[in-house]
Design a protein around this motif. Structure first.
Motif, PDB file in Angstrom:
ATOM      1  N   ILE A 299     -23.938 -13.448 -16.195  1.00 18.30           N
ATOM      2  CA  ILE A 299     -23.964 -14.121 -17.500  1.00 18.30           C
ATOM      3  C   ILE A 299     -23.597 -13.128 -18.602  1.00 18.30           C
ATOM      4  N   ILE A 300     -24.129 -11.924 -18.518  1.00 19.87           N
ATOM      5  CA  ILE A 300     -23.786 -10.890 -19.491  1.00 19.87           C
ATOM      6  C   ILE A 300     -22.290 -10.593 -19.449  1.00 19.87           C
TER       7      ILE A 300
ATOM      8  N   THR B 233     -32.908 -19.036 -24.586  1.00 18.88           N
ATOM      9  CA  THR B 233     -33.567 -20.000 -23.709  1.00 18.88           C
ATOM     10  C   THR B 233     -32.930 -19.975 -22.336  1.00 18.88           C
ATOM     11  N   ALA B 234     -33.763 -19.938 -21.313  1.00 26.48           N
ATOM     12  CA  ALA B 234     -33.305 -19.982 -19.927  1.00 26.48           C
ATOM     13  C   ALA B 234     -33.461 -21.397 -19.401  1.00 26.48           C
TER      14      ALA B 234
ATOM     15  N   VAL C  34     -30.273 -21.045 -13.908  1.00 24.73           N
ATOM     16  CA  VAL C  34     -28.951 -21.673 -13.878  1.00 24.73           C
ATOM     17  C   VAL C  34     -28.065 -21.122 -14.994  1.00 24.73           C
ATOM     18  N   ARG C  35     -28.585 -21.107 -16.208  1.00 25.30           N
ATOM     19  CA  ARG C  35     -27.805 -20.610 -17.338  1.00 25.30           C
ATOM     20  C   ARG C  35     -28.750 -20.255 -18.478  1.00 25.30           C
ATOM     21  N   VAL C  36     -28.188 -19.665 -19.525  1.00 24.17           N
ATOM     22  CA  VAL C  36     -28.979 -19.352 -20.713  1.00 24.17           C
ATOM     23  C   VAL C  36     -28.261 -19.888 -21.941  1.00 24.17           C
TER      24      VAL C  36
ATOM     25  N   ARG D 199     -29.125 -10.861 -26.506  1.00 25.13           N
ATOM     26  CA  ARG D 199     -30.559 -10.724 -26.202  1.00 25.13           C
ATOM     27  C   ARG D 199     -30.834 -10.677 -24.699  1.00 25.13           C
ATOM     28  N   LEU D 200     -29.827 -10.294 -23.942  1.00 25.99           N
ATOM     29  CA  LEU D 200     -29.956 -10.191 -22.498  1.00 25.99           C
ATOM     30  C   LEU D 200     -29.786  -8.730 -22.070  1.00 25.99           C
ATOM     31  N   VAL D 201     -30.576  -8.290 -21.077  1.00 24.71           N
ATOM     32  CA  VAL D 201     -30.480  -6.917 -20.600  1.00 24.71           C
ATOM     33  C   VAL D 201     -30.851  -6.870 -19.123  1.00 24.71           C
ATOM     34  N   LEU D 202     -30.344  -5.863 -18.416  1.00 25.78           N
ATOM     35  CA  LEU D 202     -30.571  -5.712 -16.984  1.00 25.78           C
ATOM     36  C   LEU D 202     -31.498  -4.537 -16.696  1.00 25.78           C
TER      37      LEU D 202
END
Length: 407
Positions: free
Chosen positions: A164-165, A137-138, A127-129, A293-296
């Protein structure tokens, strides 16, 4: 020693388990969260695994297991209508492409990740981070949460992590084609199809009078065929499967009526032998591959047309290279930046090639009438070795430090 100790991987298709396995090899704890209810849900038809994808899996000790479930395609040819344009050039010094059932591939990759020590949870949709200086946290639709040092979005072309990114990030481009796979039985054996040479056991790329298709024989005396059906309506895999196979077969039989052997292949396919796999996408260039801290990884950031035969292989490569960067970089930010620098030029060049080829699969009426002239010219002047040699000879050296410096 890696700068992180834990990673949360969103998506359990192809890139997800490969990322988790590579992270475990790098000494990082990895937990995979999948929206489908189990490891075997959501699988579609067959996919191509190029030589570079197979050798990338060798890094994880999974290459031979995947080769064992694949059908090697040592040679291929092209037809336009009833005209056989002959064999397509092969790339010297590389192993043959293999056609693999997606469900079988996902099972091999899942089992490999579990053996490596990765953990899984199912039936949970992100849903979100929420971020913090020390981790992220997810939050999932079941109300639960998972925390880790980084979150990796391996959640496909409709990626939640991508939005989200960057809420303004482009989504996948619909090519105007729906994908289907059928298994022709009805007494057909090997490649002995009316209109095809009796002894041809490779893959045929066929431009029919109304739509493109391809086919190849499998050892169980069936012929597998894939159809690219022109459609103004966009249908996801779930949407496509809401239409009964009886109706899809009716549409496909009308589309390939008069094509040889396309008509015969569709007519010889039962309702149970048809698999609707939904819209075909091409991912445009994604401006931001990572943030904080997010990556694809994989189709979430690069989904080339199926015309390239490289979608799964590039996802596998990127998953391993991301883990390698996280292993060697001093912090996640440096790792993500180095990973993007290393991967973006390669995947976007292949995506551009696929877009050019894909345009020939859904031509307008005038262009369709010119296919018999255009395709032989393309084959004559295209340098297959120059174009596809570097793609398929790409190798990952796991033991070498990842290139972290700017270029």
């Amino acid at each position: 020693m890696p700068s992180i100790s834990s990673a949360l991987v969103i998506g359990g298709g192809i890139a997800g388990p490969v990322t988790a396995t590579a992270l475990r090899l790098a000494g990082v704890d990895a937990h995979v969260v999948e929206a489908y209810p189990d490891a075997d849900s959501g699988a579609g038809g067959s996919l191509a695994l190029a030589a570079n994808g197979q050798t990338a899996l060798d890094v994880l000790g999974l290459g031979d297991a995947v080769r064992a479930i694949g059908i090697p395609i040592a040679h291929s040819r092209m037809t336009v209508g009833t005209k056989d344009l002959g064999a397509l050039p092969s790339i010297a010094g590389v192993e043959p492409m293999r056609m693999v059932r997606r469900g079988q591939l996902q099972r091999v990759l899942h089992d490999g990740a579990v053996r490596a020590g990765a953990t899984y949870s199912y039936g949970r949709r992100l849903v979100r981070v929420e971020g913090a200086a020390s981790g992220v946290t997810a939050i999932f639709d079941d109300g639960g949460t998972e925390s880790a040092d980084v979150i990796i979005g391996a959640d496909g072309a409709r990626s939640t992590i991508r939005s989200i990114i960057d809420p303004a990030a482009p989504g996948p481009h619909y090519t105007g084609l729906l994908s289907f796979e059928g298994r022709a039985d009805a007494g057909l054996s090997g490649a002995r199809v009316p209109g095809a040479e009796a002894d041809f056991d490779g893959m045929t790329f066929a431009f029919g009078s109304r739509a493109y298709y391809l086919y190849w024989p499998e050892p169980d005396d069936t012929i597998v065929w894939g159809a690219n059906l022109p459609s103004k309506a966009y249908l996801s895999l779930t949407d496509a499967r809401k239409t009964p196979n009886e109706e899809w077969l009716r549409i496909l039989r009308a589309t390939y009526a008069g094509d040889r052997p396309g008509e015969r292949l569709v007519e010889s396919t039962t309702v149970e032998g048809l698999d609707a796999t939904g819209a075909i996408h091409i991912m445009p260039s994604v401006p931001n591959w990572h943030r904080d801290r997010l990556v694809l990884v994989g189709d979430a950031v690069h989904a080339p047309s199926n015309s390239t035969g490289q979608g799964a292989s590039l996802a596998i490569e990127s998953a391993i290279e991301l883990a390698r960067a996280l292993r060697d970089a001093p912090d996640p930010t440096s790792a993500f930046a180095a990973y993007e620098r290393a991967r973006r030029p390669r995947v976007e060049a292949i995506t551009r090639r696929g877009a050019r080829v894909n345009s020939t699969k859904n031509p307008g009426p005038m262009a369709q009438r010119m296919m018999g002239v255009v395709m032989p010219l393309m084959m004559r002047f295209m340098d297959f070795e120059k174009t596809m040699g570097p793609e398929q000879r790409f190798r990952i050296d796991w033991e070498q430090p990842f290139p972290l410096g700017s270029r």
